[in-house]
Scaffold this active site. Structure first.
Site, PDB file in Angstrom:
ATOM      1  N   CYS A  89     -24.634  47.524 -15.397  1.00 22.94           N
ATOM      2  CA  CYS A  89     -24.209  47.510 -13.995  1.00 22.94           C
ATOM      3  C   CYS A  89     -24.718  48.776 -13.319  1.00 22.94           C
ATOM      4  CB  CYS A  89     -22.688  47.449 -13.916  1.00 22.94           C
ATOM      5  SG  CYS A  89     -22.049  47.434 -12.220  1.00 22.94           S
ATOM      6  N   HIS A 131     -21.732  38.049 -12.638  1.00 26.43           N
ATOM      7  CA  HIS A 131     -21.484  39.490 -12.540  1.00 26.43           C
ATOM      8  C   HIS A 131     -21.300  39.905 -11.074  1.00 26.43           C
ATOM      9  CE1 HIS A 131     -22.352  43.764 -13.959  1.00 26.43           C
ATOM     10  NE2 HIS A 131     -22.499  43.871 -12.644  1.00 26.43           N
ATOM     11  N   GLU A 132     -22.206  39.424 -10.208  1.00 31.01           N
ATOM     12  CA  GLU A 132     -22.159  39.837  -8.797  1.00 31.01           C
ATOM     13  C   GLU A 132     -20.968  39.216  -8.065  1.00 31.01           C
ATOM     14  OE1 GLU A 132     -23.911  42.308  -8.092  1.00 31.01           O
ATOM     15  OE2 GLU A 132     -25.135  42.147  -9.890  1.00 31.01           O
ATOM     16  N   HIS A 135     -17.980  41.199  -8.729  1.00 27.24           N
ATOM     17  CA  HIS A 135     -17.893  42.403  -7.887  1.00 27.24           C
ATOM     18  C   HIS A 135     -17.150  42.095  -6.583  1.00 27.24           C
ATOM     19  CE1 HIS A 135     -19.990  45.755  -9.725  1.00 27.24           C
ATOM     20  NE2 HIS A 135     -21.060  45.037  -9.992  1.00 27.24           N
TER      21      HIS A 135
HETATM   22 ZN   LIG Z   1     -22.523  45.455 -11.333  1.00 31.53          ZN
END
Ligand SMILES: [Zn+2]
Length: 200
Positions: A89, A131-132, A135
């Protein structure tokens, strides 16, 4: 367009759920440009708006030459297949650990003009999309690790020069010349695809 500094682990914006975009206006188009430009500059696989300090549901991606962005993404999974693999990340530079993810994803969202778009991802792209999108929910990849891996990751974070938690002290007071000390973007340029963990 502007290259924006990347927020690092510990910044509250990274653990705060982002708000849906309501206005598809010029400021959104500027955000998308900044996000994609910053992603290209740091050479990452993905970057979410909270990582540049903006609490809106937008992320950019650049996976194996396929690049773009999504506004207000919503995720679904066409099957139950999973993948194991190393993940990193941009907000936790140098930290790479295994995370189990779904193998296939479908992300529906919008362009910066409000037109609906769909991004179908498998393997690395699917990992990036998950993953995004995490976030945007204030979730980091360390939150997706099993207990043992997460403990190892937290140890690595405490020792990372950028964390300010290790023997080197805060980033700006670390020994000069040590990797990452005194800079907000340590080691990114040698890491073309952090999600892939190729920089180690
Ligand atoms: Zn990340």
């Amino acid at each position: 367009m502007a290259i924006r500094p990347i927020r690092l682990f510990g910044d509250p914006v990274l653990s705060t759920p982002a708000e849906p975009v309501q206005d598809f206006d010029r400021s959104l188009r500027k955000l998308v440009k900044d996000l994609t430009e910053t992603l290209r500059d740091v050479g990452g696989a993905g970057l979410a708006a909270p990582q540049i300090g903006v609490g809106l549901r937008v992320f950019g991606y650049n996976v194996n030459g396929q690049r773009g962005y999504l506004v207000n993404p919503s995720l679904s999974f066409p099957d139950s297949e999973e993948q194991d693999g190393e993940e990193g990340c941009l907000s936790l530079p140098g930290i790479y650990f295994d995370v189990t993810r779904r193998q296939n994803t479908v992300a529906r969202g919008f362009t910066d003009r409000g037109d609906p778009v769909q991004l179908v991802g498998a393997a690395v792209m699917a990992r990036c999309i998950q993953h995004e999108t995490d976030h945007l929910d204030g979730i980091l990849f360390i939150d997706r690790m099993d207990d043992e891996t997460r403990k190892a990751a937290m140890r690595a974070i405490r020792q990372a020069p950028w964390s300010g938690l290790g023997p080197g002290g805060p980033p700006d007071s670390g020994p000069s010349g040590s990797p990452g000390s005194g800079t907000r973007r340590p080691a990114f340029r040698i890491s073309p695809h952090p999600l892939l963990g190729q920089a180690r």
